[in-house]
Design a protein around this motif. Structure first.
Motif, PDB file in Angstrom:
ATOM      1  N   LEU A 295     -70.742  45.326  70.967  1.00 18.26           N
ATOM      2  CA  LEU A 295     -69.273  45.744  71.665  1.00 18.26           C
ATOM      3  C   LEU A 295     -68.553  44.395  72.224  1.00 18.26           C
ATOM      4  N   ASP A 296     -68.070  43.743  71.379  1.00 23.28           N
ATOM      5  CA  ASP A 296     -68.051  42.254  71.866  1.00 23.28           C
ATOM      6  C   ASP A 296     -66.656  42.470  72.399  1.00 23.28           C
ATOM      7  N   ASP A 297     -66.504  42.137  73.839  1.00 23.38           N
ATOM      8  CA  ASP A 297     -65.014  41.896  74.397  1.00 23.38           C
ATOM      9  C   ASP A 297     -64.316  43.273  74.325  1.00 23.38           C
ATOM     10  N   VAL A 298     -65.144  44.295  74.729  1.00 27.43           N
ATOM     11  CA  VAL A 298     -64.393  45.615  74.610  1.00 27.43           C
ATOM     12  C   VAL A 298     -63.337  45.950  75.683  1.00 27.43           C
ATOM     13  N   ALA A 299     -62.174  46.760  75.458  1.00 28.25           N
ATOM     14  CA  ALA A 299     -61.376  46.635  76.740  1.00 28.25           C
ATOM     15  C   ALA A 299     -61.841  48.007  77.380  1.00 28.25           C
ATOM     16  N   THR A 300     -61.353  47.726  78.844  1.00 26.63           N
ATOM     17  CA  THR A 300     -61.805  48.778  79.940  1.00 26.63           C
ATOM     18  C   THR A 300     -60.725  48.949  80.713  1.00 26.63           C
TER      19      THR A 300
ATOM     20  N   MET B 283     -64.862  40.838  87.431  1.00 25.75           N
ATOM     21  CA  MET B 283     -65.762  41.814  87.808  1.00 25.75           C
ATOM     22  C   MET B 283     -66.162  42.806  86.582  1.00 25.75           C
ATOM     23  N   GLU B 284     -65.207  43.001  85.931  1.00 21.66           N
ATOM     24  CA  GLU B 284     -65.276  43.995  84.815  1.00 21.66           C
ATOM     25  C   GLU B 284     -66.376  43.406  83.844  1.00 21.66           C
ATOM     26  N   THR B 285     -66.545  42.141  83.721  1.00 20.57           N
ATOM     27  CA  THR B 285     -67.616  41.671  82.735  1.00 20.57           C
ATOM     28  C   THR B 285     -68.910  42.367  83.053  1.00 20.57           C
ATOM     29  N   MET B 286     -69.325  42.319  84.245  1.00 22.91           N
ATOM     30  CA  MET B 286     -70.474  43.204  84.718  1.00 22.91           C
ATOM     31  C   MET B 286     -70.376  44.434  84.763  1.00 22.91           C
ATOM     32  N   ARG B 287     -69.359  44.946  85.373  1.00 25.28           N
ATOM     33  CA  ARG B 287     -69.254  46.286  85.741  1.00 25.28           C
ATOM     34  C   ARG B 287     -69.197  47.440  84.330  1.00 25.28           C
ATOM     35  N   SER B 288     -68.763  46.701  83.166  1.00 21.16           N
ATOM     36  CA  SER B 288     -68.600  47.381  81.932  1.00 21.16           C
ATOM     37  C   SER B 288     -69.921  47.620  81.564  1.00 21.16           C
ATOM     38  N   LEU B 289     -70.866  46.980  81.946  1.00 18.90           N
ATOM     39  CA  LEU B 289     -72.400  47.057  81.463  1.00 18.90           C
ATOM     40  C   LEU B 289     -73.085  48.329  81.912  1.00 18.90           C
ATOM     41  N   LEU B 290     -72.389  48.819  83.120  1.00 20.87           N
ATOM     42  CA  LEU B 290     -73.088  49.643  83.875  1.00 20.87           C
ATOM     43  C   LEU B 290     -72.648  51.260  83.636  1.00 20.87           C
ATOM     44  N   TYR B 291     -71.716  51.315  82.766  1.00 24.02           N
ATOM     45  CA  TYR B 291     -71.161  52.853  82.478  1.00 24.02           C
ATOM     46  C   TYR B 291     -71.205  52.891  80.897  1.00 24.02           C
TER      47      TYR B 291
END
Length: 352
Positions: free
Chosen positions: A74-79, A344-352
């Motif tokens: 999921l390389d560089d997905v938008a959040t 922060m979204e770099t790490m946050r997106s891994l949590l959900y």
């Protein structure tokens, strides 16, 4: 899992390295200079102290394996953007920015921390998820009884090389990609490329870091080359980057070089010593091992030390995410807050 271990995956690599210290705690060092001539996996804080020392994990066991492909990359997905309260950041910004307007600093970095619920998956699974999602970054999972457990996906080299040939980078300036920009080429782009337009603030901020690095390296090497700045991608963000390649006649003194390089203006400010002291006294959230550096150190082999950015501390049922941004006299609080959210979204997106 053992008490002290590190997993790391170098940028664009398909394999990761696992290092385990099977007995005892990592060696504690109270200065970066003490790294001279040593080998091991380094975990260094922003500010070295007895409570948060430099840690050196001994590689009693070391192995290399392919990153599992259990899910699609999921390389560089938008959040999605999420509105969050600024809290203490507002007061910190006013304090830090006042020093810039008063001429105390030319640049200073303000960081913050936020909490997120820990996911049901293991830290190791989060590491593999980060490897798949961020192939351009150095991904590290490290855990010791002293530091706790940290996960990071960082784009910033502090010191890398082998033998007598080394390199470092000046990485500063941040913009978010959206829409058609998400098709931004994977290779670095020159500063004057039409793909991305940089503000004067970002260009000046990156130039401060590059000038500092050149002046620092001149004390250690007579053979230095600089290339850049270029626009490089890290997740959904782009940064300005200059590369410095240099030769060291004595690679047994890497600790002294690291002491001179860290912290760079990219995570601290200018003048460096005054900015460092001000941050330690005034930032309301202690940085701990965020904005320090991590990676394997080996004067006789390969060294890959990266600044501890885009990281989180995994602490039981809570994950503490860290991010910061460089403030200049013309900085605006809303824009700087948004930059920390993007990071922060770099790490946050891994949590959900």
């Amino acid at each position: 899992m053992p008490e002290s271990f590190a997993f790391y995956r170098l940028p664009r690599a398909r394999q990761y390295t696992r290092i385990v210290q099977t007995t005892g705690e990592p060696q504690r060092l109270l200065s970066l200079a003490a790294l001279n001539g040593r080998e091991g996996f380094v975990v260094a804080p922003f500010a070295v102290s007895a409570d948060e020392p430099v840690l050196l994990i001994r590689a009693d066991e070391q192995s290399v394996a392919d990153v599992p492909r259990e899910e699609d990359a999921l390389d560089d997905v938008a959040t999605a953007d999420v509105k969050r309260e600024s809290g203490d950041y507002h007061l910190d910004f006013l304090n830090f920015h006042a020093q810039l307007l008063g001429g105390t600093f030319r640049k200073i970095v303000l960081s913050r921390c936020c909490k997120e619920p820990a996911p049901a998956c293991t830290a190791e699974e989060l590491f593999f998820r980060a490897c798949r999602r961020y192939p351009r970054m150095m991904v590290v999972l490290v855990s010791t009884p002293v530091s706790g457990t940290w996960l990071m996906a960082t784009p910033e080299i502090l010191l890398e090389g082998s033998g007598h040939d080394y390199r470092t980078i000046a990485l500063a300036g941040t913009m978010r990609l959206s829409g058609e920009q998400l098709r931004f080429d994977q290779q670095p782009q020159p500063l004057d490329s039409n793909a991305i337009t940089w503000s004067t603030k970002n260009i000046q901020e990156q130039r401060y870091v590059a000038t500092y690095l050149m002046e620092t390296l001149e004390h250690f090497s007579n053979d230095i080359s600089e290339e850049g700045p270029q626009t490089v991608r890290a997740g959904n963000l782009v940064h300005l980057r200059s590369d410095f390649c240099f030769r060291l006649d004595d690679n047994g003194k890497l600790g002294r070089l690291l002491m001179a390089l860290h912290p760079t203006p990219a995570v601290c400010g200018l003048p460096k010593r005054q900015a460092f002291d001000f941050i330690c006294r005034n930032e309301q959230t202690p940085r701990s091992y965020y904005s320090g550096f991590v990676g394997p150190l080996s004067p006789s082999g390969e060294t890959h030390l990266y600044v501890s950015l885009r990281c989180m501390k995994i602490d039981g049922d809570c994950c503490r995410l860290f991010a910061g941004g460089g403030l200049m006299p013309d900085s605006r609080e809303e824009q700087e807050w948004a930059e920390t959210e993007m990071k922060m979204e770099t790490m946050r997106s891994l949590l959900y």
